[in-house]
Write a protein that holds these residues in place. Sequence first.
Motif, PDB file in Angstrom:
ATOM      1  N   GLU A 164      -0.573  18.169  -5.679  1.00 44.54           N
ATOM      2  CA  GLU A 164       0.861  17.390  -5.670  1.00 44.54           C
ATOM      3  C   GLU A 164       1.137  16.933  -4.301  1.00 44.54           C
ATOM      4  OE1 GLU A 164       4.094  15.805  -8.145  1.00 44.54           O
ATOM      5  OE2 GLU A 164       2.150  16.397  -8.416  1.00 44.54           O
ATOM      6  N   ALA A 165       0.759  17.735  -3.342  1.00 44.63           N
ATOM      7  CA  ALA A 165       0.973  17.403  -1.769  1.00 44.63           C
ATOM      8  C   ALA A 165      -0.120  16.496  -1.562  1.00 44.63           C
ATOM      9  CB  ALA A 165       0.626  18.637  -1.083  1.00 44.63           C
ATOM     10  N   LEU A 166      -1.309  16.491  -1.849  1.00 43.56           N
ATOM     11  CA  LEU A 166      -2.596  15.315  -1.823  1.00 43.56           C
ATOM     12  C   LEU A 166      -1.855  14.140  -2.415  1.00 43.56           C
ATOM     13  CD1 LEU A 166      -5.599  17.667  -2.318  1.00 43.56           C
ATOM     14  CD2 LEU A 166      -5.048  16.407  -0.343  1.00 43.56           C
ATOM     15  N   TRP A 167      -1.369  14.095  -3.578  1.00 44.76           N
ATOM     16  CA  TRP A 167      -0.914  13.079  -4.208  1.00 44.76           C
ATOM     17  C   TRP A 167       0.135  12.192  -3.402  1.00 44.76           C
ATOM     18  CZ3 TRP A 167       3.473  11.011  -6.847  1.00 44.76           C
ATOM     19  CH2 TRP A 167       3.138   9.792  -7.668  1.00 44.76           C
ATOM     20  N   CYS A 168       1.123  12.902  -2.957  1.00 46.25           N
ATOM     21  CA  CYS A 168       2.286  12.504  -2.264  1.00 46.25           C
ATOM     22  C   CYS A 168       1.989  11.728  -0.885  1.00 46.25           C
ATOM     23  CB  CYS A 168       3.346  13.433  -2.164  1.00 46.25           C
ATOM     24  SG  CYS A 168       4.177  13.907  -3.464  1.00 46.25           S
ATOM     25  N   ALA A 169       0.981  12.816  -0.399  1.00 47.57           N
ATOM     26  CA  ALA A 169       0.532  12.274   1.100  1.00 47.57           C
ATOM     27  C   ALA A 169      -0.489  10.992   1.021  1.00 47.57           C
ATOM     28  CB  ALA A 169      -0.421  13.480   1.644  1.00 47.57           C
ATOM     29  N   ALA A 170      -1.388  10.920  -0.125  1.00 45.39           N
ATOM     30  CA  ALA A 170      -2.188   9.683  -0.152  1.00 45.39           C
ATOM     31  C   ALA A 170      -1.152   8.503  -0.318  1.00 45.39           C
ATOM     32  CB  ALA A 170      -2.994   9.790  -1.268  1.00 45.39           C
ATOM     33  N   ARG A 171      -0.094   8.416  -1.080  1.00 44.47           N
ATOM     34  CA  ARG A 171       0.691   7.479  -1.414  1.00 44.47           C
ATOM     35  C   ARG A 171       1.812   7.083  -0.316  1.00 44.47           C
ATOM     36  NH1 ARG A 171       0.869   6.053  -6.980  1.00 44.47           N
ATOM     37  NH2 ARG A 171       3.216   5.593  -6.757  1.00 44.47           N
ATOM     38  N   ALA A 172       1.745   8.086   0.524  1.00 38.61           N
ATOM     39  CA  ALA A 172       2.666   7.665   1.691  1.00 38.61           C
ATOM     40  C   ALA A 172       1.829   7.001   2.546  1.00 38.61           C
ATOM     41  CB  ALA A 172       3.112   9.207   2.224  1.00 38.61           C
ATOM     42  N   GLU A 173       0.459   7.116   2.771  1.00 37.39           N
ATOM     43  CA  GLU A 173      -0.189   6.675   3.869  1.00 37.39           C
ATOM     44  C   GLU A 173      -0.404   5.217   3.292  1.00 37.39           C
ATOM     45  OE1 GLU A 173      -3.643   8.422   6.298  1.00 37.39           O
ATOM     46  OE2 GLU A 173      -4.772   7.185   4.811  1.00 37.39           O
ATOM     47  N   ASP A 174      -0.523   4.955   2.123  1.00 34.92           N
ATOM     48  CA  ASP A 174      -1.135   3.556   1.792  1.00 34.92           C
ATOM     49  C   ASP A 174       0.061   2.896   1.266  1.00 34.92           C
ATOM     50  OD1 ASP A 174      -0.407   4.292  -1.025  1.00 34.92           O
ATOM     51  OD2 ASP A 174      -2.664   4.460  -1.583  1.00 34.92           O
ATOM     52  N   GLY A 175       1.388   3.361   1.565  1.00 33.23           N
ATOM     53  CA  GLY A 175       2.648   2.346   1.000  1.00 33.23           C
ATOM     54  C   GLY A 175       2.941   2.533  -0.306  1.00 33.23           C
ATOM     55  N   ARG A 176       2.462   3.250  -1.421  1.00 33.35           N
ATOM     56  CA  ARG A 176       2.783   3.313  -2.447  1.00 33.35           C
ATOM     57  C   ARG A 176       3.957   4.267  -2.740  1.00 33.35           C
ATOM     58  NH1 ARG A 176      -2.135   4.331  -6.149  1.00 33.35           N
ATOM     59  NH2 ARG A 176      -2.919   5.445  -4.201  1.00 33.35           N
ATOM     60  N   GLY A 177       4.144   5.207  -1.857  1.00 36.58           N
ATOM     61  CA  GLY A 177       5.017   6.329  -1.714  1.00 36.58           C
ATOM     62  C   GLY A 177       6.194   6.190  -0.637  1.00 36.58           C
ATOM     63  N   ALA A 178       6.813   7.300  -0.801  1.00 38.67           N
ATOM     64  CA  ALA A 178       7.912   7.507   0.330  1.00 38.67           C
ATOM     65  C   ALA A 178       7.293   8.271   1.600  1.00 38.67           C
ATOM     66  CB  ALA A 178       8.884   8.598  -0.173  1.00 38.67           C
ATOM     67  N   PRO A 179       7.604   7.851   2.738  1.00 37.26           N
ATOM     68  CA  PRO A 179       7.015   8.466   4.110  1.00 37.26           C
ATOM     69  C   PRO A 179       7.160  10.175   3.899  1.00 37.26           C
ATOM     70  CG  PRO A 179       8.440   6.799   4.556  1.00 37.26           C
ATOM     71  CD  PRO A 179       8.706   7.081   2.958  1.00 37.26           C
ATOM     72  N   THR A 194      -6.668  10.922   9.021  1.00 36.34           N
ATOM     73  CA  THR A 194      -5.812  10.275   8.148  1.00 36.34           C
ATOM     74  C   THR A 194      -6.175  11.083   6.755  1.00 36.34           C
ATOM     75  OG1 THR A 194      -7.780   8.797   7.698  1.00 36.34           O
ATOM     76  CG2 THR A 194      -6.049   8.187   9.542  1.00 36.34           C
ATOM     77  N   MET A 195      -5.406  10.476   5.782  1.00 33.27           N
ATOM     78  CA  MET A 195      -5.516  10.944   4.395  1.00 33.27           C
ATOM     79  C   MET A 195      -6.608  10.253   3.958  1.00 33.27           C
ATOM     80  SD  MET A 195      -3.532  13.004   3.294  1.00 33.27           S
ATOM     81  CE  MET A 195      -3.996  12.943   1.530  1.00 33.27           C
ATOM     82  N   ARG A 196      -6.818   9.047   4.303  1.00 35.47           N
ATOM     83  CA  ARG A 196      -8.239   8.396   3.693  1.00 35.47           C
ATOM     84  C   ARG A 196      -9.468   9.093   4.300  1.00 35.47           C
ATOM     85  NH1 ARG A 196      -9.365   3.382   1.962  1.00 35.47           N
ATOM     86  NH2 ARG A 196     -11.649   2.713   2.090  1.00 35.47           N
ATOM     87  N   GLU A 197      -9.590   9.715   5.331  1.00 36.08           N
ATOM     88  CA  GLU A 197     -10.652  10.661   5.792  1.00 36.08           C
ATOM     89  C   GLU A 197     -10.757  11.802   4.878  1.00 36.08           C
ATOM     90  OE1 GLU A 197     -10.008  11.281   9.797  1.00 36.08           O
ATOM     91  OE2 GLU A 197     -10.611   9.501  10.497  1.00 36.08           O
TER      92      GLU A 197
END
Length: 326
Positions: A164-179, A194-197
């Motif tokens: 769940e932490a990974l999911w939220c972090a990935a979406r925060a970085e690419d703009g789909r989720g809250a910072p 970065t999360m992408r890495e």
Amino acid sequence: MGLTGTALAIDAGNSKTDVALVAADGRLLGTARGGGFQPPVVGVGRAVDALAPLVHSALARAGHTGPVDHLSAFLANADLPVEEAGLTAETAGRGWARTVSVRNDTFALLRAGLPDDGERVGVAVVCGAGINCAGTGRAGATARFPALGRLSGDWGGGAFLADEALWCAARAEDGRGAPTRLATALPAHFGLTTMRELIEALHLRSLPGHRRHELTPLLFTVAESGDPVARAIVARQAEEIALLATVALERLGLLGETAPVVLGGGVLAARHPLLHDRITRLLAERAPKAVPQVVTAPPVLGAALDTLDRAGAEAGAYARLRGAWG
């Protein structure tokens, strides 16, 4: 000749297995520890086969070969009655004990937290790698859940929280989720930027998948810093734990009575203030007579106590056995 006046206690979880040889007077005669117990991965027969070296090691430390009077096994992945029956038959077939009982490992945590005299009624919630709840009431009543993950409606546990932490972090970085600070804290933990890495490293397995479990305590650290996204995940976990306990108490007719709620597993044993305090508040609101307690003793203690229950042991035996685990 068989070994009388002794029993084997087994607590086998997803990540580790403990075996103990116990005398009816509460003496701890031998112990052994091994890896996880995972019938869904290797099959029931091979999973039980993996218990054999531990059983023989515990017996050997006491200078015995068996069989013993009874074996109480509390096993992960014994989630459904048909699974318990299959595991009971497979374990009994090994000839380690004259009688064998098998239950889900959550009941071992529960027994470790229940009193050794009087009524042994209450509820346990374990939140370690996964999450589960079990309870015992009067006249042999039990309350439990399938605990098969999202398939059976579950939410939470250490592995789930890491994802769940990974999911939220990935979406925060690419703009789909809250910072959220998770977007920088998670990759930084592994020396990445970065999360992408981090996503690439996990996907291509340059970073071993088992290291995901390191993200769960990091989630709590970020939550305690005030990050709203991380705090929301922790709050949801507290909600699920309180909900499991409350539903189980209600099923057992204990919601309006003083009853223990035993909390255990790595996530709960860590006593993260945000999680623990919220669980306590929620239980005070929904089950005001419940008495929450965190048990950090190894669950194999509960399995060992169960062998004394079945042997009709005297009070001193329980004190001696609990003393063996400090």
